[in-house]
Write a protein that holds these residues in place. Sequence first.
Motif, short mmCIF file in Angstrom:
data_model
loop_
_atom_site.label_atom_id
_atom_site.label_comp_id
_atom_site.label_asym_id
_atom_site.label_seq_id
_atom_site.Cartn_x
_atom_site.Cartn_y
_atom_site.Cartn_z
N GLU A 154 -35.47 -16.35 -23.90
CA GLU A 154 -36.90 -16.26 -23.64
C GLU A 154 -37.50 -15.02 -24.30
O GLU A 154 -38.62 -15.04 -24.80
N PHE A 155 -36.74 -13.93 -24.29
CA PHE A 155 -37.20 -12.68 -24.92
C PHE A 155 -37.53 -12.91 -26.38
O PHE A 155 -38.56 -12.43 -26.89
N VAL A 156 -36.68 -13.66 -27.09
CA VAL A 156 -36.91 -13.93 -28.50
C VAL A 156 -38.16 -14.80 -28.69
O VAL A 156 -38.97 -14.56 -29.59
N LEU A 157 -38.31 -15.82 -27.85
CA LEU A 157 -39.48 -16.70 -27.97
C LEU A 157 -40.77 -15.91 -27.76
O LEU A 157 -41.73 -16.06 -28.52
N LYS A 158 -40.79 -15.07 -26.75
CA LYS A 158 -42.00 -14.26 -26.49
C LYS A 158 -42.28 -13.33 -27.66
O LYS A 158 -43.43 -13.14 -28.06
N ALA A 159 -41.21 -12.77 -28.23
CA ALA A 159 -41.38 -11.83 -29.34
C ALA A 159 -41.89 -12.51 -30.60
O ALA A 159 -42.47 -11.85 -31.48
N THR A 160 -41.69 -13.82 -30.69
CA THR A 160 -42.15 -14.56 -31.88
C THR A 160 -43.39 -15.40 -31.58
O THR A 160 -43.70 -16.34 -32.31
N GLY A 161 -44.08 -15.07 -30.50
CA GLY A 161 -45.40 -15.63 -30.28
C GLY A 161 -45.53 -16.81 -29.35
O GLY A 161 -46.62 -17.35 -29.17
N TRP A 162 -44.43 -17.24 -28.71
CA TRP A 162 -44.54 -18.35 -27.77
C TRP A 162 -45.24 -17.88 -26.50
O TRP A 162 -45.01 -16.78 -26.02
N LYS A 163 -46.06 -18.77 -25.90
CA LYS A 163 -46.82 -18.42 -24.70
C LYS A 163 -46.55 -19.38 -23.55
O LYS A 163 -46.50 -18.96 -22.39
N ASP A 164 -46.43 -20.67 -23.85
CA ASP A 164 -46.36 -21.71 -22.83
C ASP A 164 -44.98 -21.72 -22.16
O ASP A 164 -43.96 -21.96 -22.79
N LYS A 165 -44.95 -21.46 -20.84
CA LYS A 165 -43.70 -21.37 -20.09
C LYS A 165 -42.92 -22.68 -20.10
O LYS A 165 -41.69 -22.69 -20.22
N VAL A 166 -43.63 -23.79 -19.97
CA VAL A 166 -42.97 -25.09 -19.95
C VAL A 166 -42.32 -25.39 -21.29
O VAL A 166 -41.16 -25.83 -21.36
N MET A 167 -43.06 -25.11 -22.38
CA MET A 167 -42.50 -25.35 -23.72
C MET A 167 -41.30 -24.43 -23.98
O MET A 167 -40.32 -24.85 -24.60
N MET A 168 -41.38 -23.19 -23.52
CA MET A 168 -40.27 -22.26 -23.70
C MET A 168 -39.03 -22.76 -22.96
O MET A 168 -37.91 -22.73 -23.49
N LYS A 169 -39.22 -23.22 -21.73
CA LYS A 169 -38.09 -23.74 -20.94
C LYS A 169 -37.45 -24.93 -21.63
O LYS A 169 -36.22 -25.02 -21.73
#
Length: 241
Positions: free
Chosen positions: A117-132
């Motif tokens: 999740e840390f990597v996704l946030k660092a590369t601009g992801w916002k949506d929690k459902v999509m990240m999961k």
Amino acid sequence: MIEESTPMEQHSDSSLNIVSLRQANIYQGNSLVLNNVNLEVDKGEFIYLIGKTGTGKSSLLKTLYGDLYLKEGEGNVAGFDLKQLTWKKIPLLRRNLGIVFQDFRLLTDRDVYDNLEFVLKATGWKDKVMMKEKIENVLAKVGLKNKGSKMPYEMSGGEQQRVDIARALLNNPMLILADEPTGNLDPDTTDEIMQLLFNICRDIQTAFIMATHDYGIIQRYPARVVRIEHGHVKEISAAGV
């Protein structure tokens, strides 16, 4: 059980190029490390990068992911002109790449899910459902389904390397750069990781450049081989290693 596979057949169509270096001179500071590098890597191609320690393998990889600036010659990686890279463009380039390290480099105070999740946030992801969904997807790809709550210290070396590979897959990379990814693994685990990498290459059509000192791997999992020697990059056959 992971099925053993081989990379896709190679193509000469330039539209498939993920990496293109032409007459590139690669420097560390003011020191010329590699001279007149010509290298093309196509979509879905697996390449071994071999050479003695200190010959420039890491410098070449660092140039491809924008850590070293290309001063002379031409270079294009995942559609980005390396001569035109600015500090603002480097994160955009790296979103199209995955990097797999020998020493895993996981955050030891976070579980597997939080590492990804840390990597996704660092590369601009916002949506929690999509990240999961994305995290569950990449963990399933590397055979770690339902392992998201594990801490790195609770996992074997092979499992940690699978997490590292999952992390590299998060942004659907066109190219994965693997720097001695099996260097700290036992032979059986090495075979598992190599089969996994080849499967990803085949199934997702991600190109791989893997630096290695282990010539036994090349014999067991043959693919294109590029050697760095005396400041030059040259193609050789797997039988010639």
